[in-house]
Design a protein around this motif. Structure first.
Motif, PDB file in Angstrom:
ATOM      1  N   ARG A 108       0.864  -1.187   0.000  1.00 42.58           N
ATOM      2  CA  ARG A 108       0.000   0.000   0.000  1.00 42.58           C
ATOM      3  C   ARG A 108       0.902   1.239   0.000  1.00 42.58           C
ATOM      4  NH1 ARG A 108      -1.353  -2.332   5.273  1.00 42.58           N
ATOM      5  NH2 ARG A 108      -0.203  -1.304   6.949  1.00 42.58           N
ATOM      6  N   LEU A 109       1.868   1.215  -0.946  1.00 41.94           N
ATOM      7  CA  LEU A 109       2.877   2.276  -0.993  1.00 41.94           C
ATOM      8  C   LEU A 109       2.248   3.654  -1.233  1.00 41.94           C
ATOM      9  CD1 LEU A 109       5.554   0.331  -3.034  1.00 41.94           C
ATOM     10  CD2 LEU A 109       5.949   1.368  -0.802  1.00 41.94           C
ATOM     11  N   GLY A 110       1.318   3.722  -2.177  1.00 46.96           N
ATOM     12  CA  GLY A 110       0.654   5.008  -2.440  1.00 46.96           C
ATOM     13  C   GLY A 110       1.496   5.969  -3.270  1.00 46.96           C
ATOM     14  N   PHE A 111       2.081   5.460  -4.363  1.00 43.00           N
ATOM     15  CA  PHE A 111       2.824   6.309  -5.311  1.00 43.00           C
ATOM     16  C   PHE A 111       3.929   7.134  -4.634  1.00 43.00           C
ATOM     17  CE2 PHE A 111      -0.990   6.749  -8.511  1.00 43.00           C
ATOM     18  CZ  PHE A 111      -0.815   5.434  -8.868  1.00 43.00           C
ATOM     19  N   ASN A 112       4.761   6.492  -3.833  1.00 40.00           N
ATOM     20  CA  ASN A 112       5.953   7.182  -3.326  1.00 40.00           C
ATOM     21  C   ASN A 112       6.933   7.360  -4.495  1.00 40.00           C
ATOM     22  OD1 ASN A 112       6.077   4.282  -3.245  1.00 40.00           O
ATOM     23  ND2 ASN A 112       8.110   4.474  -2.368  1.00 40.00           N
ATOM     24  N   ASN A 113       7.356   8.571  -4.750  1.00 39.39           N
ATOM     25  CA  ASN A 113       8.309   8.804  -5.857  1.00 39.39           C
ATOM     26  C   ASN A 113       8.864  10.218  -5.768  1.00 39.39           C
ATOM     27  OD1 ASN A 113       7.067  10.524  -8.446  1.00 39.39           O
ATOM     28  ND2 ASN A 113       5.527   9.802  -7.010  1.00 39.39           N
ATOM     29  N   ASN A 114       9.922  10.456  -6.579  1.00 36.80           N
ATOM     30  CA  ASN A 114      10.632  11.739  -6.496  1.00 36.80           C
ATOM     31  C   ASN A 114      10.097  12.820  -7.437  1.00 36.80           C
ATOM     32  OD1 ASN A 114      12.276  10.580  -4.608  1.00 36.80           O
ATOM     33  ND2 ASN A 114      13.862   9.990  -6.075  1.00 36.80           N
ATOM     34  N   GLY A 115       8.982  12.525  -8.107  1.00 31.09           N
ATOM     35  CA  GLY A 115       8.382  13.551  -8.974  1.00 31.09           C
ATOM     36  C   GLY A 115       8.939  13.520 -10.394  1.00 31.09           C
ATOM     37  N   ILE A 116       8.208  14.185 -11.295  1.00 30.13           N
ATOM     38  CA  ILE A 116       8.476  14.067 -12.735  1.00 30.13           C
ATOM     39  C   ILE A 116       9.824  14.676 -13.154  1.00 30.13           C
ATOM     40  CG2 ILE A 116       7.152  16.156 -13.321  1.00 30.13           C
ATOM     41  CD1 ILE A 116       7.413  12.992 -15.488  1.00 30.13           C
ATOM     42  N   GLU A 117      10.271  15.743 -12.483  1.00 24.60           N
ATOM     43  CA  GLU A 117      11.494  16.392 -13.001  1.00 24.60           C
ATOM     44  C   GLU A 117      12.703  15.463 -12.884  1.00 24.60           C
ATOM     45  OE1 GLU A 117      10.988  18.842 -14.832  1.00 24.60           O
ATOM     46  OE2 GLU A 117       8.945  19.271 -14.154  1.00 24.60           O
ATOM     47  N   LYS A 118      12.874  14.847 -11.684  1.00 25.06           N
ATOM     48  CA  LYS A 118      14.003  13.911 -11.510  1.00 25.06           C
ATOM     49  C   LYS A 118      13.847  12.692 -12.411  1.00 25.06           C
ATOM     50  CE  LYS A 118      15.835  15.115  -7.059  1.00 25.06           C
ATOM     51  NZ  LYS A 118      15.496  15.098  -5.652  1.00 25.06           N
ATOM     52  N   PHE A 119      12.606  12.268 -12.576  1.00 18.85           N
ATOM     53  CA  PHE A 119      12.285  11.109 -13.417  1.00 18.85           C
ATOM     54  C   PHE A 119      12.792  11.336 -14.850  1.00 18.85           C
ATOM     55  CE2 PHE A 119       9.161   8.609 -15.921  1.00 18.85           C
ATOM     56  CZ  PHE A 119       9.061   7.445 -15.206  1.00 18.85           C
ATOM     57  N   LEU A 120      12.544  12.533 -15.374  1.00 20.20           N
ATOM     58  CA  LEU A 120      12.948  12.830 -16.754  1.00 20.20           C
ATOM     59  C   LEU A 120      14.469  12.855 -16.894  1.00 20.20           C
ATOM     60  CD1 LEU A 120      10.422  15.632 -17.800  1.00 20.20           C
ATOM     61  CD2 LEU A 120      10.263  13.168 -18.185  1.00 20.20           C
ATOM     62  N   THR A 121      15.139  13.446 -15.886  1.00 15.06           N
ATOM     63  CA  THR A 121      16.603  13.469 -15.917  1.00 15.06           C
ATOM     64  C   THR A 121      17.130  12.042 -15.975  1.00 15.06           C
ATOM     65  OG1 THR A 121      16.478  15.380 -14.495  1.00 15.06           O
ATOM     66  CG2 THR A 121      18.648  14.361 -14.693  1.00 15.06           C
ATOM     67  N   ASN A 122      16.538  11.166 -15.149  1.00 16.96           N
ATOM     68  CA  ASN A 122      16.989   9.771 -15.146  1.00 16.96           C
ATOM     69  C   ASN A 122      16.659   9.063 -16.456  1.00 16.96           C
ATOM     70  OD1 ASN A 122      17.962  10.045 -12.567  1.00 16.96           O
ATOM     71  ND2 ASN A 122      16.110   9.259 -11.578  1.00 16.96           N
ATOM     72  N   MET A 123      15.479   9.317 -16.973  1.00 17.12           N
ATOM     73  CA  MET A 123      15.085   8.643 -18.215  1.00 17.12           C
ATOM     74  C   MET A 123      16.013   8.999 -19.373  1.00 17.12           C
ATOM     75  SD  MET A 123      11.177   8.084 -18.939  1.00 17.12           S
ATOM     76  CE  MET A 123      10.836   6.367 -18.875  1.00 17.12           C
ATOM     77  N   SER A 124      16.509  10.227 -19.340  1.00 13.67           N
ATOM     78  CA  SER A 124      17.366  10.658 -20.448  1.00 13.67           C
ATOM     79  C   SER A 124      18.683   9.878 -20.477  1.00 13.67           C
ATOM     80  CB  SER A 124      17.635  12.160 -20.351  1.00 13.67           C
ATOM     81  OG  SER A 124      18.435  12.408 -19.215  1.00 13.67           O
ATOM     82  N   LYS A 125      18.965   9.128 -19.399  1.00 19.54           N
ATOM     83  CA  LYS A 125      20.229   8.362 -19.368  1.00 19.54           C
ATOM     84  C   LYS A 125      20.068   6.939 -19.891  1.00 19.54           C
ATOM     85  CE  LYS A 125      21.775  11.085 -15.450  1.00 19.54           C
ATOM     86  NZ  LYS A 125      21.559  11.146 -14.007  1.00 19.54           N
ATOM     87  N   SER A 126      18.892   6.611 -20.426  1.00 17.81           N
ATOM     88  CA  SER A 126      18.697   5.256 -20.965  1.00 17.81           C
ATOM     89  C   SER A 126      19.656   4.996 -22.118  1.00 17.81           C
ATOM     90  CB  SER A 126      17.261   5.109 -21.476  1.00 17.81           C
ATOM     91  OG  SER A 126      17.168   3.991 -22.326  1.00 17.81           O
ATOM     92  N   ASN A 127      20.250   3.783 -22.136  1.00 19.26           N
ATOM     93  CA  ASN A 127      21.124   3.432 -23.264  1.00 19.26           C
ATOM     94  C   ASN A 127      20.319   2.854 -24.432  1.00 19.26           C
ATOM     95  OD1 ASN A 127      20.450   0.849 -22.522  1.00 19.26           O
ATOM     96  ND2 ASN A 127      22.452   0.304 -21.690  1.00 19.26           N
ATOM     97  N   LYS A 128      19.014   2.853 -24.290  1.00 20.98           N
ATOM     98  CA  LYS A 128      18.086   2.409 -25.351  1.00 20.98           C
ATOM     99  C   LYS A 128      18.349   0.965 -25.773  1.00 20.98           C
ATOM    100  CE  LYS A 128      16.689   6.895 -27.105  1.00 20.98           C
ATOM    101  NZ  LYS A 128      17.100   7.659 -25.988  1.00 20.98           N
ATOM    102  N   ASN A 129      18.805   0.177 -24.806  1.00 22.01           N
ATOM    103  CA  ASN A 129      19.083  -1.224 -25.082  1.00 22.01           C
ATOM    104  C   ASN A 129      17.840  -2.095 -24.927  1.00 22.01           C
ATOM    105  OD1 ASN A 129      20.841  -3.106 -25.905  1.00 22.01           O
ATOM    106  ND2 ASN A 129      22.023  -3.216 -23.998  1.00 22.01           N
ATOM    107  N   GLY A 130      16.698  -1.453 -24.904  1.00 22.11           N
ATOM    108  CA  GLY A 130      15.427  -2.148 -24.748  1.00 22.11           C
ATOM    109  C   GLY A 130      14.338  -1.105 -24.871  1.00 22.11           C
ATOM    110  N   VAL A 131      13.098  -1.547 -24.792  1.00 22.81           N
ATOM    111  CA  VAL A 131      11.969  -0.612 -24.930  1.00 22.81           C
ATOM    112  C   VAL A 131      11.652  -0.017 -23.552  1.00 22.81           C
ATOM    113  CG1 VAL A 131       9.505  -0.449 -25.502  1.00 22.81           C
ATOM    114  CG2 VAL A 131      11.048  -1.813 -26.943  1.00 22.81           C
ATOM    115  N   LEU A 132      11.386   1.287 -23.547  1.00 22.96           N
ATOM    116  CA  LEU A 132      11.226   2.004 -22.279  1.00 22.96           C
ATOM    117  C   LEU A 132       9.820   2.589 -22.140  1.00 22.96           C
ATOM    118  CD1 LEU A 132      12.641   3.085 -19.764  1.00 22.96           C
ATOM    119  CD2 LEU A 132      13.522   4.986 -21.123  1.00 22.96           C
TER     120      LEU A 132
END
Ligand SMILES: Cc1cc2nc3c(=O)[nH]c(=O)nc-3n(C[C@H](O)[C@H](O)[C@H](O)COP(=O)(O)O)c2cc1C
Length: 347
Positions: A108-132
């Motif tokens: 029952r975590l309830g969407f614990n997360n660091n928010g969209i801005e940090k998420f996007l910074t992290n996503m931009s580091k994908s090596n695209k070695n799979g579907v994201l």
């Protein structure tokens, strides 16, 4: 070494073990697997190339911190999130329970997360070695659920291959009510309009719960078809409590995942596949722990699958084991490609 680490994890509080795992996966090249892919498992779906159909389900990498490590472990795709617009702590701890004797988790975590801005910074580091994929949801204190989804879609669309609209978590008050006709109609209509305005083909996938009626799923399918939503993920965790649960934590509040969810999510998957004559992309998730479980979902109509809970019991080596055994199962049934087996039970 890996086995020792994994056995220690199982003795820790589940959320502590999870955070430790994420930190280890952030190290350069942790636990690299001999990551074999099998041509029989590859599939091109709606313009995306999947090396294999096994995906990391949402909720494991909530902040998109370990995308490349998950690809290294052998996943064909990974779905980060659920991310909300603003950072959010979630419900009070403890909020994750390991039901070892039932091979299940209640959370029952309830969407614990660091928010969209940090998420996007992290996503931009994908090596695209799979579907994201990016899985989006509203803040619990939002003034308007629909606005949150719209804002999030606008932001993640350039970073992910597909976007999952999560309307099925049981742990954010009133979230599942978005699956009711009028609200879902508004949400999907606005999202599809937005996608048209943005002139993007980026896939929109809807993630649904396993606790509704057939009439309800038919209504959802009508709206999905009306607004040209690209697919459905079946399913999120269940708020039901199967009779045969044995574990001391079985009455904790929250959603159950793992073994006790398997039949329920398979029923939903099968219904959706039959109703759409196999023409809608379906992603099967719930209770997968081996190649046979994956094969069952494929035959019921899933083109792709995801898993989470079994990984916490069996460790990451299960991914490559599943791929190897699944390719053997397909071969022994005479298939040349996994796509030929999708929905075969209904034909
Ligand atoms: C600890 C935990 C956290 C989860 N968090 C999310 C989430 O944030 N968003 C979401 O869509 N699903 C979430 N899920 C649900 C999973 O993505 C998946 O639908 C469900 O666990 C069924 O798969 P499984 O039986 O293989 O675990 C979570 C599941 C677990 C166990």
């Amino acid at each position: 070494m890996r086995r020792i680490f994994f056995n220690i994890l199982k003795t820790l509080d589940p959320e502590v073990a999870h955070n430790l795992t994420i930190n280890v996966l952030k190290l350069p090249n942790p636990f690299i697997e001999s990551n074999n892919d099998f041509p029989i498992l590859s599939n091109d779906i709606n313009g995306l190339s999947f090396k294999n159909p096994i995906g990391m389900a949402a909720g494991f990498d909530k902040n998109a911190e370990v995308i490349n490590s998950l690809f290294n472990l052998g996943f064909g795709f990974t779905e980060c999130g659920t991310v909300t617009p603003r950072p959010q702590f979630g419900n009070v701890k403890p909020r994750v329970f390991r039901l070892a004797s039932d091979k299940a988790i209640i959370n029952r975590l309830g969407f614990n997360n660091n928010g969209i801005e940090k998420f996007l910074t992290n996503m931009s580091k994908s090596n695209k070695n799979g579907v994201l994929g990016a899985n989006i949801g509203p803040n619990k204190d939002t003034e308007n659920f629909v606005d949150d989804y719209i804002n999030l879609y606008t932001k993640v669309v350039d970073y992910s291959d597909y976007v999952t609209v999560n309307v099925s978590s049981p742990n954010t008050k009133n979230l599942r009510e978005i699956q009711e006709h009028d609200t879902l109609n508004t949400l999907l209509s606005e999202l599809s309009q937005l996608r048209e305005n943005m002139k993007t083909q980026k896939k929109i996938i809807l993630k649904i719960d396993p606790d509704s009626t057939k009439q309800h799923y038919s209504m959802i399918l009508n709206l999905v078809q009306k607004y040209k939503i690209d697919g459905i993920i079946a399913t999120n965790t269940t708020i039901s409590r199967p009779q045969d649960l044995m574990d001391e934590y079985k009455d904790e509040e929250g959603g159950i995942s793992g073994q006790p969810l398997k039949e329920l999510s398979n029923k939903v998957l099968s219904f959706l596949s039959k109703e759409t004559n196999g023409e809608l992309l379906l992603i099967g998730v719930g209770g997968i722990s081996n190649a046979k479980d994956v094969y069952t979902k494929i035959k019921l109509g899933a083109s792709l699958v995801q898993l989470y809970t079994a990984l916490t019991f069996n460790g990451p080596q299960m991914i490559n084991k599943i791929k190897k055994e699944l390719s053997l199962l397909l071969q022994s049934d005479g298939y040349k490609s996994i796509s030929d087996a999708v929905g075969i039970i209904h034909s």
